[in-house]
Design an enzyme around this catalytic site. Structure first.
Site, short mmCIF file in Angstrom:
data_model
loop_
_atom_site.label_atom_id
_atom_site.label_comp_id
_atom_site.label_asym_id
_atom_site.label_seq_id
_atom_site.Cartn_x
_atom_site.Cartn_y
_atom_site.Cartn_z
N LEU A 1 -13.56 10.35 -56.24
CA LEU A 1 -14.59 9.46 -56.77
C LEU A 1 -14.19 8.83 -58.10
O LEU A 1 -14.79 7.85 -58.52
CB LEU A 1 -15.91 10.22 -56.91
CG LEU A 1 -16.55 10.66 -55.58
CD1 LEU A 1 -17.81 11.48 -55.82
CD2 LEU A 1 -16.86 9.46 -54.68
N ARG A 2 -13.17 9.40 -58.75
CA ARG A 2 -12.73 8.77 -60.01
C ARG A 2 -12.12 7.41 -59.72
O ARG A 2 -12.29 6.46 -60.48
CB ARG A 2 -11.71 9.66 -60.74
CG ARG A 2 -12.31 10.99 -61.20
CD ARG A 2 -11.25 11.88 -61.76
NE ARG A 2 -10.07 11.87 -60.89
CZ ARG A 2 -8.91 12.42 -61.18
NH1 ARG A 2 -8.76 13.04 -62.32
NH2 ARG A 2 -7.89 12.36 -60.33
N ALA B 1 -12.67 18.30 -51.92
CA ALA B 1 -13.97 17.75 -52.34
C ALA B 1 -14.17 16.33 -51.84
O ALA B 1 -15.02 15.60 -52.35
CB ALA B 1 -14.09 17.81 -53.86
N GLY B 2 -13.38 15.90 -50.84
CA GLY B 2 -13.60 14.58 -50.24
C GLY B 2 -12.93 13.47 -51.02
O GLY B 2 -12.00 13.70 -51.80
N HIS C 1 -9.72 7.18 -40.47
CA HIS C 1 -9.87 7.22 -39.01
C HIS C 1 -8.57 7.54 -38.28
O HIS C 1 -8.57 8.36 -37.34
CB HIS C 1 -10.51 5.91 -38.52
CG HIS C 1 -11.93 5.75 -38.97
ND1 HIS C 1 -12.69 4.63 -38.74
CD2 HIS C 1 -12.75 6.61 -39.66
CE1 HIS C 1 -13.90 4.80 -39.25
NE2 HIS C 1 -13.96 5.98 -39.83
N ASP D 1 -18.96 10.22 -43.13
CA ASP D 1 -17.85 9.45 -42.58
C ASP D 1 -16.72 10.37 -42.15
O ASP D 1 -16.90 11.58 -42.08
CB ASP D 1 -17.38 8.37 -43.59
CG ASP D 1 -16.94 8.97 -44.91
OD1 ASP D 1 -16.63 10.17 -44.95
OD2 ASP D 1 -16.90 8.23 -45.90
O1 T3D Z 1 -14.56 5.73 -50.79
C1 T3D Z 1 -14.23 5.76 -49.60
O2 T3D Z 1 -13.06 5.54 -49.25
C2 T3D Z 1 -15.26 6.13 -48.59
C3 T3D Z 1 -15.11 7.53 -48.21
C4 T3D Z 1 -15.93 8.47 -48.75
C5 T3D Z 1 -15.77 9.88 -48.33
C6 T3D Z 1 -16.35 10.91 -49.26
O3 T3D Z 1 -15.78 11.98 -49.27
S1 T3D Z 1 -17.71 10.57 -50.21
C7 T3D Z 1 -18.07 12.15 -50.91
C8 T3D Z 1 -17.14 12.48 -52.08
N1 T3D Z 1 -17.29 13.84 -52.55
C9 T3D Z 1 -18.33 14.29 -53.24
O4 T3D Z 1 -19.33 13.61 -53.43
C10 T3D Z 1 -18.21 15.66 -53.82
C11 T3D Z 1 -18.02 15.55 -55.32
N2 T3D Z 1 -17.83 16.86 -55.91
C12 T3D Z 1 -18.81 17.74 -56.06
O5 T3D Z 1 -19.97 17.51 -55.72
C13 T3D Z 1 -18.47 19.01 -56.74
O6 T3D Z 1 -17.26 18.85 -57.43
C14 T3D Z 1 -18.32 20.20 -55.75
C15 T3D Z 1 -19.71 20.58 -55.20
C16 T3D Z 1 -17.38 19.86 -54.60
C17 T3D Z 1 -17.75 21.42 -56.52
O7 T3D Z 1 -18.53 21.64 -57.68
P1 T3D Z 1 -17.96 22.58 -58.82
O8 T3D Z 1 -19.05 22.72 -59.85
O9 T3D Z 1 -17.45 23.84 -58.21
O10 T3D Z 1 -16.68 21.83 -59.44
P2 T3D Z 1 -16.67 20.58 -60.41
O11 T3D Z 1 -16.73 21.05 -61.83
O12 T3D Z 1 -17.72 19.60 -60.01
O13 T3D Z 1 -15.25 19.94 -60.10
C18 T3D Z 1 -14.05 20.46 -60.68
C19 T3D Z 1 -13.17 19.28 -61.02
O14 T3D Z 1 -12.88 18.54 -59.84
C20 T3D Z 1 -13.90 18.31 -61.97
O15 T3D Z 1 -12.93 17.73 -62.83
P3 T3D Z 1 -12.92 18.12 -64.40
O16 T3D Z 1 -14.28 17.82 -64.93
O17 T3D Z 1 -12.60 19.59 -64.44
O18 T3D Z 1 -11.83 17.26 -64.99
C21 T3D Z 1 -14.42 17.26 -61.02
O19 T3D Z 1 -14.62 16.00 -61.63
C22 T3D Z 1 -13.28 17.20 -60.01
N3 T3D Z 1 -13.76 16.68 -58.72
C23 T3D Z 1 -14.55 17.31 -57.84
N4 T3D Z 1 -14.79 16.52 -56.81
C24 T3D Z 1 -14.13 15.37 -57.02
C25 T3D Z 1 -13.45 15.47 -58.26
N5 T3D Z 1 -12.73 14.46 -58.75
C26 T3D Z 1 -12.63 13.34 -58.01
N6 T3D Z 1 -13.26 13.18 -56.83
C27 T3D Z 1 -14.00 14.16 -56.29
N7 T3D Z 1 -14.58 14.00 -55.09
#
Ligand code: T3D
Length: 265
Positions: free
Chosen positions: A68-69, A64-65, A92, A147
């Site tokens: 974010l926490r 999931a990238g 990179h 990115d």
């Molecule tokens: O900061 C830098 O260094 C710059 C670089 C940035 C690069 C990036 O990658 S920025 C983009 C980051 N990623 C996202 O924005 C995606 C975030 N996640 C989501 O949108 C959704 O989780 C998904 C669409 C991927 C999946 O949705 P779903 O409904 O199937 O699952 P969920 O319920 O959202 O997630 C399950 C668990 O994973 C949940 O934890 P919990 O509530 O069961 O304790 C969720 O918080 C956790 N999780 C998912 N994505 C992330 C994450 N925890 C931390 N970071 C995440 N990216």
């Protein structure tokens, strides 16, 4: 099998399988995961007995990238963020190592992939997916730009218009749609996925590794070389390929109507 939490690294003959292993957070990249993945990519890149690499994810996600926490804690604490430095330091070198690796790197996308996870997948040489996988350019949904090299690779893979749509909307693209637009090249049903990608990757790991390395060199250069200098590069790559033992073996196998046994050199 070696475990360098939060990843698993498995040797399967000449194939190495790297599994991102933080399933509770959909294999989000924190500091430990990016450095463990970098180390594993470095190790497999320099090990000449490894002839192909698969990156996949544990549980229901590829990744999931960015975690974010971690960022939420920093923002809550009032920290000044320097995300450009984070990219230069963590992502990179990882992307560059995948592109420069002289062997095929396959992203076996087992589930959802978003943000920098998608960046890593599009930096790989090939993407294959399970039927329930989905692809999200999630960045703009959280206020960031694409990115980990994504805005470089994604338009070159799926076309400028489609990449822009994915980036601006952040909408999920299904595995079937990903296949249609060329984001992945194979989709297998979930139940058969693990066996199918392994069979596919084992065949690469038994292939003409030096020819793959030289092909990658040509493909990397094809992104931005002018035509005349590309043709010159092509000639020198083919010079080198023509002097490999695998070429002699390939020709021998063809003329004797037997299967080639490539050594990877
Ligand atoms: O900061 C830098 O260094 C710059 C670089 C940035 C690069 C990036 O990658 S920025 C983009 C980051 N990623 C996202 O924005 C995606 C975030 N996640 C989501 O949108 C959704 O989780 C998904 C669409 C991927 C999946 O949705 P779903 O409904 O199937 O699952 P969920 O319920 O959202 O997630 C399950 C668990 O994973 C949940 O934890 P919990 O509530 O069961 O304790 C969720 O918080 C956790 N999780 C998912 N994505 C992330 C994450 N925890 C931390 N970071 C995440 N990216």
């Amino acid at each position: 099998m070696t475990t360098r939490a939060p990843i698993r690294v498995e040797r399967d003959g000449t194939l190495t399988v790297i599994t991102l292993d933080r399933p509770d957070v959909l294999n989000a990249f924190d500091e430990t995961l990016t450095s463990a993945l970098s180390a594993a990519i470095g190790d497999t890149g320099s090990d000449s007995s490894v002839r192909a690499v698969v990156i996949t994810g544990a549980g229901r996600a590829f990744s999931a990238g960015q975690d974010l926490r971690d960022r939420a804690m920093q923002i809550d604490a009032g920290a000044e963020l320097h995300l450009g430095d984070e990219l230069r330091r963590r992502y990179h070198p990882l992307i560059a190592a995948i592109r420069e690796m002289r062997k095929p790197v396959v992203a076996a996308v087992n589930g959802v992939v978003a943000g920098a996870g998608l960046g890593i997948a599009v930096a790989c040489d090939v993407r294959v997916a399970s039927s329930s996988a989905s692809f999200r350019a999630a960045w703009t949904r959280v206020g960031l730009v694409p990115d980990a090299g994504s805005a470089y690779f994604l338009p070159r893979i799926v076309g400028f218009g489609r990449a822009t749509d994915m980036i601006l909307t952040g909408e999920a693209v299904s595995a079937d749609e990903a296949l249609r637009i060329g984001l992945v090249t194979r989709v297998w049903p979930d139940a058969q996925f693990a066996d199918a990608w392994r069979t596919y990757a084992r065949a690469l790991a038994e292939g003409a590794t030096e020819a793959f390395a030289l092909s990658k060199e040509g493909l990397n250069a094809a992104w931005d070389r002018d035509f005349a200098s590309f043709l010159e590069l092509e000639s020198s790559l083919q010079d080198r390929a023509g002097r490999t033992r695998d070429y002699a073996e390939g020709v021998r196998a063809f003329t004797s109507k037997t299967a080639a046994k490539f050594e990877g050199r």
